[in-house]
Enzyme design. Structure first.
Site, PDB file in Angstrom:
ATOM      1  N   ASP A   1       0.812  -1.224   0.000  1.00  0.00           N
ATOM      2  CA  ASP A   1       0.000   0.000   0.000  1.00  0.00           C
ATOM      3  C   ASP A   1       0.844   1.274   0.000  1.00  0.00           C
ATOM      4  OD1 ASP A   1      -2.181  -1.689   0.128  1.00  0.00           O
ATOM      5  OD2 ASP A   1      -2.272  -1.594   2.319  1.00  0.00           O
TER       6      ASP A   1
ATOM      7  N   LYS B   1       1.789   2.202  -5.125  1.00  0.00           N
ATOM      8  CA  LYS B   1       2.307   1.664  -6.393  1.00  0.00           C
ATOM      9  C   LYS B   1       1.375   1.982  -7.564  1.00  0.00           C
ATOM     10  CE  LYS B   1       2.303  -2.379  -4.391  1.00  0.00           C
ATOM     11  NZ  LYS B   1       2.042  -2.006  -2.988  1.00  0.00           N
TER      12      LYS B   1
ATOM     13  N   ALA C   1      -4.074  -7.694  -3.699  1.00  0.00           N
ATOM     14  CA  ALA C   1      -3.616  -6.327  -3.966  1.00  0.00           C
ATOM     15  C   ALA C   1      -4.806  -5.399  -4.160  1.00  0.00           C
ATOM     16  CB  ALA C   1      -2.747  -6.316  -5.224  1.00  0.00           C
ATOM     17  N   GLY C   2      -4.610  -4.151  -3.788  1.00  0.00           N
ATOM     18  CA  GLY C   2      -5.587  -3.104  -4.089  1.00  0.00           C
ATOM     19  C   GLY C   2      -4.799  -1.874  -4.471  1.00  0.00           C
ATOM     20  N   HIS C   3      -4.803  -1.530  -5.744  1.00  0.00           N
ATOM     21  CA  HIS C   3      -3.994  -0.423  -6.241  1.00  0.00           C
ATOM     22  C   HIS C   3      -4.915   0.727  -6.637  1.00  0.00           C
ATOM     23  CE1 HIS C   3      -0.414  -3.312  -7.243  1.00  0.00           C
ATOM     24  NE2 HIS C   3      -0.762  -3.312  -5.980  1.00  0.00           N
TER      25      HIS C   3
ATOM     26  N   ARG D   1       2.257 -28.598  -7.379  1.00  0.00           N
ATOM     27  CA  ARG D   1       2.032 -29.140  -8.731  1.00  0.00           C
ATOM     28  C   ARG D   1       0.640 -29.731  -8.922  1.00  0.00           C
ATOM     29  NH1 ARG D   1       7.423 -32.256  -7.895  1.00  0.00           N
ATOM     30  NH2 ARG D   1       6.383 -32.289  -5.904  1.00  0.00           N
TER      31      ARG D   1
ATOM     32  N   GLN E   1       1.911  -5.989  -3.281  1.00  0.00           N
ATOM     33  CA  GLN E   1       2.369  -6.121  -1.888  1.00  0.00           C
ATOM     34  C   GLN E   1       3.664  -5.317  -1.702  1.00  0.00           C
ATOM     35  OE1 GLN E   1       1.299  -9.459  -3.506  1.00  0.00           O
ATOM     36  NE2 GLN E   1      -0.597  -8.477  -2.930  1.00  0.00           N
TER      37      GLN E   1
ATOM     38  N   THR F   1       2.992 -12.669   2.446  1.00  0.00           N
ATOM     39  CA  THR F   1       2.139 -13.254   1.425  1.00  0.00           C
ATOM     40  C   THR F   1       2.866 -14.466   0.839  1.00  0.00           C
ATOM     41  OG1 THR F   1       0.698 -12.764  -0.453  1.00  0.00           O
ATOM     42  CG2 THR F   1       2.912 -11.759  -0.495  1.00  0.00           C
TER      43      THR F   1
ATOM     44  N   ALA G   1      -7.367  -0.982   0.688  1.00  0.00           N
ATOM     45  CA  ALA G   1      -8.118  -0.806  -0.560  1.00  0.00           C
ATOM     46  C   ALA G   1      -8.827  -2.101  -0.967  1.00  0.00           C
ATOM     47  CB  ALA G   1      -7.182  -0.346  -1.673  1.00  0.00           C
TER      48      ALA G   1
ATOM     49  N   ARG H   1      -9.913  -2.852   5.963  1.00  0.00           N
ATOM     50  CA  ARG H   1      -9.437  -2.906   7.341  1.00  0.00           C
ATOM     51  C   ARG H   1      -8.551  -1.689   7.657  1.00  0.00           C
ATOM     52  NH1 ARG H   1      -6.380  -8.544   7.454  1.00  0.00           N
ATOM     53  NH2 ARG H   1      -5.792  -7.777   5.407  1.00  0.00           N
TER      54      ARG H   1
ATOM     55  N   ARG I   1      -5.394   0.346   8.641  1.00  0.00           N
ATOM     56  CA  ARG I   1      -3.967   0.020   8.578  1.00  0.00           C
ATOM     57  C   ARG I   1      -3.287   0.520   9.846  1.00  0.00           C
ATOM     58  NH1 ARG I   1      -3.706   2.688   2.750  1.00  0.00           N
ATOM     59  NH2 ARG I   1      -4.535   1.005   1.483  1.00  0.00           N
TER      60      ARG I   1
ATOM     61  N   SER J   1       5.462  12.481  -3.603  1.00  0.00           N
ATOM     62  CA  SER J   1       4.021  12.523  -3.859  1.00  0.00           C
ATOM     63  C   SER J   1       3.353  13.298  -2.730  1.00  0.00           C
ATOM     64  CB  SER J   1       3.487  11.092  -3.929  1.00  0.00           C
ATOM     65  OG  SER J   1       2.096  11.094  -4.081  1.00  0.00           O
TER      66      SER J   1
HETATM   67  P1  GDP Z   1      -0.787   0.413  -3.538  1.00  0.00           P
HETATM   68  O1  GDP Z   1      -1.367  -0.865  -3.081  1.00  0.00           O
HETATM   69  O2  GDP Z   1       0.685   0.478  -3.324  1.00  0.00           O
HETATM   70  O3  GDP Z   1      -1.155   0.774  -4.949  1.00  0.00           O
HETATM   71  O4  GDP Z   1      -1.414   1.540  -2.603  1.00  0.00           O
HETATM   72  P2  GDP Z   1      -2.960   1.660  -2.164  1.00  0.00           P
HETATM   73  O5  GDP Z   1      -3.749   2.175  -3.290  1.00  0.00           O
HETATM   74  O6  GDP Z   1      -3.424   0.418  -1.507  1.00  0.00           O
HETATM   75  O7  GDP Z   1      -2.839   2.707  -0.997  1.00  0.00           O
HETATM   76  C1  GDP Z   1      -2.320   3.973  -1.174  1.00  0.00           C
HETATM   77  C2  GDP Z   1      -3.386   4.985  -0.735  1.00  0.00           C
HETATM   78  O8  GDP Z   1      -2.791   6.263  -0.610  1.00  0.00           O
HETATM   79  C3  GDP Z   1      -4.477   5.159  -1.774  1.00  0.00           C
HETATM   80  O9  GDP Z   1      -5.669   5.499  -1.113  1.00  0.00           O
HETATM   81  C4  GDP Z   1      -3.978   6.332  -2.612  1.00  0.00           C
HETATM   82  O10 GDP Z   1      -5.039   7.036  -3.247  1.00  0.00           O
HETATM   83  C5  GDP Z   1      -3.334   7.175  -1.549  1.00  0.00           C
HETATM   84  N1  GDP Z   1      -2.183   7.992  -1.959  1.00  0.00           N
HETATM   85  C6  GDP Z   1      -1.210   7.691  -2.860  1.00  0.00           C
HETATM   86  N2  GDP Z   1      -0.265   8.659  -2.863  1.00  0.00           N
HETATM   87  C7  GDP Z   1      -0.655   9.561  -1.950  1.00  0.00           C
HETATM   88  C8  GDP Z   1      -0.088  10.784  -1.466  1.00  0.00           C
HETATM   89  O11 GDP Z   1       0.984  11.209  -1.868  1.00  0.00           O
HETATM   90  N3  GDP Z   1      -0.787  11.454  -0.495  1.00  0.00           N
HETATM   91  C9  GDP Z   1      -1.971  10.999  -0.002  1.00  0.00           C
HETATM   92  N4  GDP Z   1      -2.561  11.717   0.940  1.00  0.00           N
HETATM   93  N5  GDP Z   1      -2.524   9.860  -0.430  1.00  0.00           N
HETATM   94  C10 GDP Z   1      -1.870   9.150  -1.387  1.00  0.00           C
HETATM   95  P1  IMO Z   2      -0.933  -4.106  -2.293  1.00  0.00           P
HETATM   96  O1  IMO Z   2      -0.507  -4.634  -3.621  1.00  0.00           O
HETATM   97  C1  IMO Z   2      -0.983  -4.580   2.034  1.00  0.00           C
HETATM   98  C2  IMO Z   2      -1.060  -8.652   3.590  1.00  0.00           C
HETATM   99  C3  IMO Z   2      -2.312  -9.108   4.317  1.00  0.00           C
HETATM  100  C4  IMO Z   2      -1.743 -10.113   5.276  1.00  0.00           C
HETATM  101  C5  IMO Z   2      -0.624 -10.767   4.454  1.00  0.00           C
HETATM  102  C6  IMO Z   2      -1.031 -12.065   3.764  1.00  0.00           C
HETATM  103  O2  IMO Z   2      -2.226  -3.396  -2.321  1.00  0.00           O
HETATM  104  O3  IMO Z   2       0.170  -3.337  -1.644  1.00  0.00           O
HETATM  105  P2  IMO Z   2      -2.593 -12.732   1.739  1.00  0.00           P
HETATM  106  O4  IMO Z   2      -3.989 -12.328   1.397  1.00  0.00           O
HETATM  107  O5  IMO Z   2      -1.590 -12.379   0.705  1.00  0.00           O
HETATM  108  O6  IMO Z   2      -2.494 -14.158   2.163  1.00  0.00           O
HETATM  109  O7  IMO Z   2      -2.233 -11.873   3.043  1.00  0.00           O
HETATM  110  O8  IMO Z   2      -0.264  -9.818   3.478  1.00  0.00           O
HETATM  111  N1  IMO Z   2      -1.290  -8.130   2.231  1.00  0.00           N
HETATM  112  C7  IMO Z   2      -1.212  -6.841   1.907  1.00  0.00           C
HETATM  113  N2  IMO Z   2      -1.024  -5.751   2.667  1.00  0.00           N
HETATM  114  N3  IMO Z   2      -1.084  -4.443   0.696  1.00  0.00           N
HETATM  115  C8  IMO Z   2      -1.251  -5.520  -0.086  1.00  0.00           C
HETATM  116  O9  IMO Z   2      -1.223  -5.444  -1.434  1.00  0.00           O
HETATM  117  C9  IMO Z   2      -1.368  -6.792   0.521  1.00  0.00           C
HETATM  118  N4  IMO Z   2      -1.565  -8.035   0.046  1.00  0.00           N
HETATM  119  C10 IMO Z   2      -1.500  -8.856   1.108  1.00  0.00           C
HETATM  120  O10 IMO Z   2      -2.937  -8.038   4.971  1.00  0.00           O
HETATM  121  O11 IMO Z   2      -1.132  -9.445   6.354  1.00  0.00           O
HETATM  122 MG    MG Z   3      -2.903  -1.560  -1.809  1.00  0.00          MG
END
Ligand code: GDP
Ligand code: IMO
Ligand code: MG
Length: 423
Positions: free
Chosen positions: A13, A16, A39-41, A143, A224, A239, A299, A303, A305, A412
């Site tokens: 998170d 990315k 993942a949640g991007h 496998r 991740q 993970t 995302a 939950r 963080r 950022s």
């Molecule tokens: P990812 O999984 O690495 O793609 O990141 P996530 O999307 O899960 O979480 C990043 C969160 O921070 C998202 O809600 C973004 O919209 C937000 N975000 C990203 N860059 C910035 C920043 O520079 N400032 C703030 N305030 N929020 C940001």
């Molecule tokens: P992005 O790509 C943050 C965490 C889970 C848990 C552990 C194992 O958005 O950064 P899993 O479902 O993989 O078996 O969970 O890894 N986790 C993440 N935490 N960002 C993620 O992805 C995650 N993907 C898995 O919360 O602790």
């Molecule tokens: Mg994420």
């Protein structure tokens, strides 16, 4: 041409999705190499927020091809939901989304098994996203897995049934109360599979090989973060894939000597969702402020963080393991208003200060040693040039660059595509 990588350096998170979207105009191909719908991007532009789980974050650009690599695990049901959302936004994904035949499928029973395994662990649970990631990668290395390419062949449904039956036996072995209606889940699964089947499947390692040969530019998008890596993360609270640079080689079929830049992304502080040790975690007002201002909610699962100060011991370790060539610091705006900013520069480990990331970072073994730096109070979110940044933030950046021996190329200052300052 070389393949650049973009990876999270903390516990996920880091932002990315936002940066991949920002950088996509420089690349012909954006490729996910591991992870799945855990993942949640998040991408924010034109006043809209989009969350992608399996689909690469270049999908909103007209000219980039988006590849889901062999290292990714795909849940057709979640994938279909992502496609439906793209359709609502009039994104023509069919012409630019391609999927590796070697990617593994997450079956409904993988998800159930994830839930049963977590429930059986009780307090020791990993805090998984419950998307079936662990069980699917277990079947891959065991496998037994079913791959995207299998559904083009005859006879795979028999293998499916055998595997699902085995999973059901494993679920009952866990002896926990998991309610489910497998017929319903399977209807949804097979329906979604038909949608998946209507997309373009490719032999992605050959595709990548030819793309590199013909001079196409490729950005590999990590999911991740490095501290969740199956080998180098805080095991077992990790993970089930290699989230670090080597994962891009195996997850796409890229030879190591074809890797170019490695972009490492980190937040100006640290967050973690799910269980596991977190030395710089805050349980006070500062932590609450980070969570509130940074809107730190997962995302994928929603939950909250956990939040804490920047951990340079962990960050240096992640830079080393990945061979990071350029850094990107996210969410600098969230720290506006803190009088003092703390940075963990070493760990107190069994009575001694250490500077490397040890085997075990549980609280009984590790406490963080901090330095303090003056904070800044300015609102950064409207700033668009490095010359506008407050001096104390520049000092923070300079300090981190020096400690990590790597340039910070992007700062950022908000979630929007436009809130990105290049250095
Ligand atoms: P990812 O999984 O690495 O793609 O990141 P996530 O999307 O899960 O979480 C990043 C969160 O921070 C998202 O809600 C973004 O919209 C937000 N975000 C990203 N860059 C910035 C920043 O520079 N400032 C703030 N305030 N929020 C940001
Ligand atoms: P992005 O790509 C943050 C965490 C889970 C848990 C552990 C194992 O958005 O950064 P899993 O479902 O993989 O078996 O969970 O890894 N986790 C993440 N935490 N960002 C993620 O992805 C995650 N993907 C898995 O919360 O602790
Ligand atoms: Mg994420």
């Amino acid at each position: 041409m070389a393949v650049d990588l973009l990876l999270g350096l903390q516990w996920g998170d880091e932002g990315k999705g936002k940066i991949v979207d920002v950088l996509t105009s420089n690349y012909n191909i954006i490729a996910r190499f591991q992870g799945g719908p855990n993942a949640g991007h998040t991408l924010v532009f034109n006043g809209m927020k989009h969350v992608l789980h399996t689909i690469p974050s270049g999908i909103f650009h007209d000219d980039a091809v988006n590849l889901v690599g062999n290292g990714v695990v795909i849940d057709p049901v979640i994938f279909k939901r992502e496609l439906d959302k793209l359709e609502e936004q009039n994104v023509d994904y069919r012409s630019k989304l391609i999927i590796s035949r070697k990617a593994h499928l997450i079956l409904p029973t993988h998800r159930l098994l994830d839930a049963a395994s977590e429930a059986a662990k009780g307090k020791a649970k990993i805090g998984s996203t419950l998307k079936g990631i662990g069980p699917t990668y277990m079947d891959k290395t065991g496998r037994n897995g079913i791959r995207v390419g299998d559904i083009e062949l005859k006879g795979w449904k028999k293998r499916y049934r055998n595997l699902a039956n085995k999973h059901e036996a494993m679920i009952s072995f866990h002896n926990v109360d998991i309610q489910y209606d497998l017929d319903e889940l399977e209807n949804e699964f097979f329906e979604a599979l038909e949608v998946l089947k209507s997309l373009t499947f490719i032999d992605s390692e050959e595709y990548i090989f030819q793309a590199i040969k013909s001079g196409k530019s490729i950005l590999a998008e990590g999911a991740q973060g490095s501290l969740l890596d199956i080998d180098f993360g805080t095991y077992p609270f990790v993970t089930s894939s290699n989230t670090t640079a080597a994962g891009a080689c195996t997850g796409l079929g890229i030879a190591p000597n074809k890797i170019g830049d490695v972009f490492g992304i980190f937040k100006a502080y640290t967050t973690r969702v799910g269980s596991g040790p977190f030395p710089t975690e805050l349980f006070d007002e500062d932590g609450e402020t980070m969570a509130r201002v940074g809107q730190e909610f997962g995302a994928t699962t929603g939950r909250p963080r956990r939040c804490g100060w920047l951990d340079l011991v962990a960050l240096k370790y992640a830079c080393q393991v990945n061979g990071v060539t350029q850094l990107m610091m996210m969410k600098a705006d969230v720290l506006s208003g803190f009088d003092k900013i703390k940075v963990c520069t070493s760990y107190q480990y069994k009575g001694e200060a250490i500077w490397h990331f040890p085997f075990n970072i549980d609280p009984e073994n590790v406490t963080p040693n901090y330095i303090e730096m003056p904070g800044w109070s300015e609102d950064l979110t409207e700033m668009d040039d490095i010359s506008q940044l407050p001096k104390t933030l520049n000092d923070y950046i300079d300090f981190l660059e020096k400690e990590l021996d790597t340039p910070i190329k992007i700062v950022s200052v908000g979630p929007d595509r436009k809130q990105t300052i290049f250095r």
